[in-house]
Design an enzyme around this catalytic site. Structure first.
Site, mmCIF file in Angstrom:
data_model
loop_
_atom_site.group_PDB
_atom_site.id
_atom_site.type_symbol
_atom_site.label_atom_id
_atom_site.label_comp_id
_atom_site.label_asym_id
_atom_site.label_seq_id
_atom_site.Cartn_x
_atom_site.Cartn_y
_atom_site.Cartn_z
ATOM 1 N N CYS A 9 32.726 18.938 4.385
ATOM 2 C CA CYS A 9 33.402 18.674 5.650
ATOM 3 C C CYS A 9 32.522 17.938 6.644
ATOM 4 C CB CYS A 9 33.961 19.968 6.205
ATOM 5 S SG CYS A 9 35.349 20.454 5.181
ATOM 6 N N GLU A 10 32.120 16.776 6.267
ATOM 7 C CA GLU A 10 31.577 15.748 7.146
ATOM 8 C C GLU A 10 31.595 14.480 6.303
ATOM 9 O OE1 GLU A 10 27.009 15.621 7.435
ATOM 10 O OE2 GLU A 10 27.498 17.753 7.390
ATOM 11 N N GLY A 51 8.172 9.667 -11.111
ATOM 12 C CA GLY A 51 9.254 10.652 -11.112
ATOM 13 C C GLY A 51 10.525 9.936 -11.532
HETATM 14 C C1 PLP Z 1 7.389 11.654 -4.896
HETATM 15 C C2 PLP Z 1 6.051 11.367 -5.403
HETATM 16 C C3 PLP Z 1 5.897 10.665 -6.607
HETATM 17 C C4 PLP Z 1 7.052 10.154 -7.429
HETATM 18 O O1 PLP Z 1 7.725 9.088 -6.842
HETATM 19 P P1 PLP Z 1 8.896 8.330 -7.630
HETATM 20 O O2 PLP Z 1 9.345 7.274 -6.699
HETATM 21 O O3 PLP Z 1 9.963 9.332 -7.923
HETATM 22 O O4 PLP Z 1 8.328 7.787 -8.885
HETATM 23 C C5 PLP Z 1 4.595 10.475 -7.057
HETATM 24 N N1 PLP Z 1 3.525 10.918 -6.362
HETATM 25 C C6 PLP Z 1 3.641 11.594 -5.195
HETATM 26 C C7 PLP Z 1 2.426 12.062 -4.493
HETATM 27 C C8 PLP Z 1 4.915 11.830 -4.669
HETATM 28 O O5 PLP Z 1 5.021 12.475 -3.513
#
Ligand code: PLP
Length: 409
Positions: free
Chosen positions: A336-337, A269
């Site tokens: 507001c925190e 991701g």
């Molecule tokens: C969040 C997640 C990812 C991606 O993780 P990154 O650190 O953003 O690369 C991949 N596989 C699963 C199952 C996740 O929950």
């Protein structure tokens, strides 16, 4: 972001121009930068690689379509992410569904759609085997008992974690497989986020190697993700080059020694989108106090929660004053925190109205934004081929009231 002649650019477009056109706060993404990450990842591996983009990092539908066009597949953690991926054009067989503690019917629904489902607990594995196991294969998520990754909240592979089937329970998995004639077609481990050491992925390979004999129908090994990207200039990131070389070698070894044909899957991701996004905000006020100088912004933890949630460091650049004298600021939001984006940061002098760019905002930025303090969420803009497209409209007050019927009491 590129700096040329005292000006900041995203994908060849001056940031000032984006701000004039779309206003602030604004999320801006560089599509080409995402593609470069995809290409870097592919080039690092000597074996075919299936790259399942973790939709949760940045689920904008146009971004999903863009990544798919460049060869990414999808990794989903909710049935809604599965549906989004389908709407974006991913084929069901390109989607991996790895929920945790989501209701069982989501697994069943995804399986019926033809999506690869990945099961991470024994009760659901048994129910799946019973209801669908004769016709539909599934993979299993293994808890590897590895403590890895950055912040505690994103370290998910240790033995106290809620994720995955513990290694000790693989005997039970085998019993379920035998009893229902279930096909386990893949093994999966995801140990968390912000992992900088290739060694952690080698440990996963060791685990796959040690258990794969028990799963004769496994055809893919999924190493999850958690690839650490640099947030600071001197940050130690995961070496994708080393990761690719190591995992390619390990996969070849396992395939040879076990005489198996195996695919290698990963689920990045952050690696694909973090560095390709910026949150642009306007300085609302420069506030001097006896203890420090605050630069206040027209955004806050409601739009980018990572600093306050994980103590994450995000670089901040004053794009309106690229070569101004440097001063120390604590950059804060309008919530507001306590709402701090960066403490004691050396920035080019910040004046009211200046545009500040918060870096590494592509992953878990807009995706985790909320309406806290009744603030609308910002627009998103994707820059591709020197063209900036509005890919999500900023919310308005009406959006906040949407779905709240006026009730006569
Ligand atoms: C969040 C997640 C990812 C991606 O993780 P990154 O650190 O953003 O690369 C991949 N596989 C699963 C199952 C996740 O929950």
């Amino acid at each position: 972001m590129e700096i040329k002649n005292q000006q900041a650019y995203v994908g060849g477009i001056p940031v000032q121009e984006l701000v004039q056109r779309f206003g602030t706060p604004l999320y801006v993404y560089d599509g080409q930068a995402m593609v470069q990450q995809l290409e870097q990842l592919r080039a690092a591996f000597a074996v075919p690689l299936r790259i399942k983009y973790a939709v949760k990092a940045l689920p904008n539908i146009t971004v999903l379509k863009w990544l798919r066009r460049h060869g990414a597949e999808a990794d989903a953690v909710s049935i809604q992410e599965v549906q989004l991926a389908l709407r974006a054009g991913f084929r069901p067989d390109e989607i991996m569904f790895s929920p945790n503690c989501a209701p069982f019917y989501e697994l069943a629904e995804a399986a019926q759609l033809g999506v690869q489902v990945n099961i991470d607990n024994l009760p659901f594995l048994e129910r799946f085997a019973e209801q669908l196991g004769r016709s539909v294969p599934c993979s299993i998520r293994i808890n590897p008992h590895i403590r890895a990754g950055g912040h505690e909240k994103i370290s998910v592979g240790h033995s106290d974690s809620k994720f995955g089937i513990p290694l000790q329970q693989l005997e039970d998995v085998k019993k379920i497989v035998g009893r229902f004639n279930l096909t386990i077609n893949g093994l999966h481990i995801h140990t968390g986020s912000d992992i900088a050491e290739v060694r952690v992925y080698e440990q996963m390979a060791d685990i796959f190697f040690s258990v794969i004999d028990d799963f004769k129908q496994v055809r893919f090994l999924d190493f999850g993700s958690g690839f650490k990207v640099p947030y600071r200039k001197d940050d130690k990131a995961l070496s994708i080059h080393k990761l690719g070389a190591t995992l390619s070698r390990r996969l070849a070894e396992i395939s040879l020694q076990k005489n198996r044909r195996l695919e290698l899957w990963v689920e990045p991701g952050k690696f694909l989108v973090s560095g390709a996004g910026w949150l642009l905000a306007t300085c609302t006020v420069v506030k001097e106090t006896p203890s420090r100088t605050f630069a206040g912004l027209n955004t806050g933890l409601n739009h980018l929660i990572r600093p306050m949630m994980y103590g994450a460091y995000h670089d901040i650049v004053n794009v309106s004053n690229i070569s101004g004298p440097q001063r120390t600021y604590t950059v804060v939001g309008y919530i507001c925190e306590t709402d701090t984006f960066g403490e004691d940061r050396l920035l080019n002098e910040v004046r009211e109205g200046d545009i500040l760019a918060i870096c590494n905002a592509g992953a878990y930025g807009h995706a985790m934004a909320s309406n806290y303090n009744s603030r609308p969420r910002p627009a998103e803009v994707l820059v591709v081929n020197q063209k900036a497209s509005l890919v999500r409209v900023a919310e308005s007050l009406d959006d906040l009231l949407d779905g709240q019927p006026e009730v006569d009491l």
